[in-house]
Motif scaffolding. Structure first.
Motif, mmCIF file in Angstrom:
data_model
loop_
_atom_site.group_PDB
_atom_site.id
_atom_site.type_symbol
_atom_site.label_atom_id
_atom_site.label_comp_id
_atom_site.label_asym_id
_atom_site.label_seq_id
_atom_site.Cartn_x
_atom_site.Cartn_y
_atom_site.Cartn_z
ATOM 1 N N GLU A 95 -10.354 -0.570 -1.206
ATOM 2 C CA GLU A 95 -10.768 -1.223 -0.301
ATOM 3 C C GLU A 95 -11.402 -1.040 0.272
ATOM 4 N N ALA A 96 -10.479 -0.619 1.111
ATOM 5 C CA ALA A 96 -10.968 -0.310 3.078
ATOM 6 C C ALA A 96 -12.005 1.106 2.610
ATOM 7 N N VAL A 97 -12.095 1.740 2.348
ATOM 8 C CA VAL A 97 -12.821 2.988 1.882
ATOM 9 C C VAL A 97 -14.351 2.047 1.185
ATOM 10 N N SER A 98 -14.630 1.607 0.317
ATOM 11 C CA SER A 98 -15.501 0.322 0.025
ATOM 12 C C SER A 98 -15.927 -1.146 0.641
ATOM 13 N N ALA A 118 -5.566 8.366 0.596
ATOM 14 C CA ALA A 118 -4.492 7.589 -0.804
ATOM 15 C C ALA A 118 -5.669 6.438 -1.617
ATOM 16 N N ALA A 119 -6.762 6.691 -1.578
ATOM 17 C CA ALA A 119 -7.510 5.657 -2.043
ATOM 18 C C ALA A 119 -7.888 6.648 -3.622
ATOM 19 N N GLN A 120 -8.415 8.297 -3.392
ATOM 20 C CA GLN A 120 -8.333 9.007 -4.688
ATOM 21 C C GLN A 120 -6.829 9.199 -5.109
ATOM 22 N N LEU A 163 -16.341 7.024 -3.698
ATOM 23 C CA LEU A 163 -16.375 5.516 -4.094
ATOM 24 C C LEU A 163 -16.876 4.944 -2.821
ATOM 25 N N PHE A 164 -16.943 5.933 -1.594
ATOM 26 C CA PHE A 164 -17.788 5.170 -0.451
ATOM 27 C C PHE A 164 -19.437 5.740 -0.370
ATOM 28 N N TRP A 165 -19.503 6.717 -1.121
ATOM 29 C CA TRP A 165 -20.449 6.661 -1.696
ATOM 30 C C TRP A 165 -21.250 6.158 -2.194
ATOM 31 N N ASP A 166 -20.695 5.842 -3.160
ATOM 32 C CA ASP A 166 -21.000 4.608 -4.419
ATOM 33 C C ASP A 166 -22.269 3.281 -4.125
ATOM 34 N N SER A 210 1.258 -1.418 0.395
ATOM 35 C CA SER A 210 0.273 -0.131 0.212
ATOM 36 C C SER A 210 1.224 1.310 -0.027
ATOM 37 N N LEU A 211 0.246 2.407 -0.393
ATOM 38 C CA LEU A 211 1.143 3.858 -0.315
ATOM 39 C C LEU A 211 1.451 4.210 1.183
ATOM 40 N N LEU A 212 0.812 3.362 1.874
ATOM 41 C CA LEU A 212 0.662 3.926 3.262
ATOM 42 C C LEU A 212 1.319 2.570 4.074
#
Ligand SMILES: [Zn+2]
Length: 325
Positions: A241-244, A231-233, A278-281, A215-217
């Motif tokens: 994956e974590a946000v969704s 990082a997701a953006q 991503l979170f909202w979708d 991961s970037l993190l």
């Protein structure tokens, strides 16, 4: 007939004001407001805990600081975290403030300042604030969720805040989604808060990196949900994956809440709700999959909160206004 000069004091009319207090684990914020509107006359802030004075003394100090010299205070509205008995104005359990368990805060403020006071749970009152003055204005059935470190909620039914028999209604962050899921802040397993809160998102990424995922993190000392959202953006696979994943479980939770309360509007506040499309979708998709009938989604609006960090303060103000009703 001689006219007596009018003294300057006699022409100053006393104005009605309200005081709103938002008590957090870190800060207490206090606002003085005119009789109408949500533009404060002044706002003051104090640390909830410190070397000098107890949390209660600090609360009294910040109220004293904003207390108007000439005007009348009609009511003090208090928003506090934890389990609150709003019927009796008592803090039952305050996890982040030492010695506040079973504290009759409403009575203490009334006695100290000789003014009516009302107390409510901060997330419940934030729902009230959004309903009276924010994104939920004009709706009669409203569901509010604030998703940050934890998940708080409030429900308006037929223009009334749902409190329940003991004032403990709408603890929606602590409904069970996965009985064998991760441990929640409350100690139980698989609650919505343990799957969709900022803490849950950060913990998931941290665990996956420890298990060897790239991961970037991966070199970050402390991973936060805000860093995960960024990082997701930036197209980081694990962060996306974590946000969704958080959005997916939130969609299940909201499906359950729609079937329970059938609101006309759902309002999402808190830092995690600003994680991006991503979170909202993912939440919308999961909601459409898990809802009992598409009828619940007919004309339903799911909106971001309007009041931001002021939601607790404005909610306490909305509560104070009910004194005059
Ligand atoms: Zn829980």
């Amino acid at each position: 007939m001689t006219q007596r000069p009018i003294s300057r004091d006699a022409i100053i009319t006393r104005m009605d004001t309200y005081i709103a207090i938002d008590i957090g684990g870190t800060h207490i914020r206090a606002g003085l407001y005119p009789a109408e509107g949500i533009e404060p006359i002044c706002v003051e802030r104090i640390h909830t805990q410190g070397k000098k004075g107890s949390s209660l003394e600090r609360l009294f100090e910040v109220i004293t600081r904003i207390w108007p010299e000439k005007d009348t205070v009609r009511c003090v509205g208090l928003a506090a975290p934890g389990y609150i008995d709003p019927h009796h104005g008592v803090i039952i359990l305050a996890p982040n403030i030492p010695h506040w368990d079973h504290l009759p805060l409403q009575q203490l403020v009334t006695e100290k300042f000789n003014v009516p006071a009302l107390l409510g749970n901060d997330a419940n009152l934030a729902a009230m604030g959004e309903w009276r003055y924010g994104a939920g204005k004009g709706f009669h059935q409203l569901l509010y969720l604030t998703i940050s470190t934890g998940i708080g909620a409030g429900v308006i039914i037929n223009d009334n805040l749902l409190l329940g028999a003991h004032g403990l209604a709408s603890e929606l962050g602590h409904i069970t989604i996965l009985p064998d899921g991760p441990i929640c802040g409350c100690g139980k397993k698989g609650h919505l808060e343990a799957l969709s809160s900022g803490t849950a998102i950060a913990r998931y990424v941290t665990a996956q990196i420890s298990a060897g995922r790239d991961s970037l993190l991966k070199d970050e000392k402390e991973i936060t949900s805000y860093k995960v959202a960024l990082a997701a953006q930036a197209n980081d696979g694990l962060s996306k994956e974590a946000v969704s994943r958080a959005g997916f479980y939130l969609g299940i939770g909201i499906a359950n809440f729609l079937q329970t309360f059938n609101p006309a509007v759902v309002i999402l506040g808190g830092g995690v709700s600003r994680s991006g499309p991503l979170f909202w979708d993912s939440m919308h998709q999961s909601l459409a999959t898990h809802i009992l009938s598409q009828e619940y989604l007919r004309d339903l609006q799911i909106l971001p909160a309007d009041l931001g960090d002021d939601a607790g303060l404005v909610g306490a103000l909305a509560l104070a206004h009910t004194c005059a009703l």
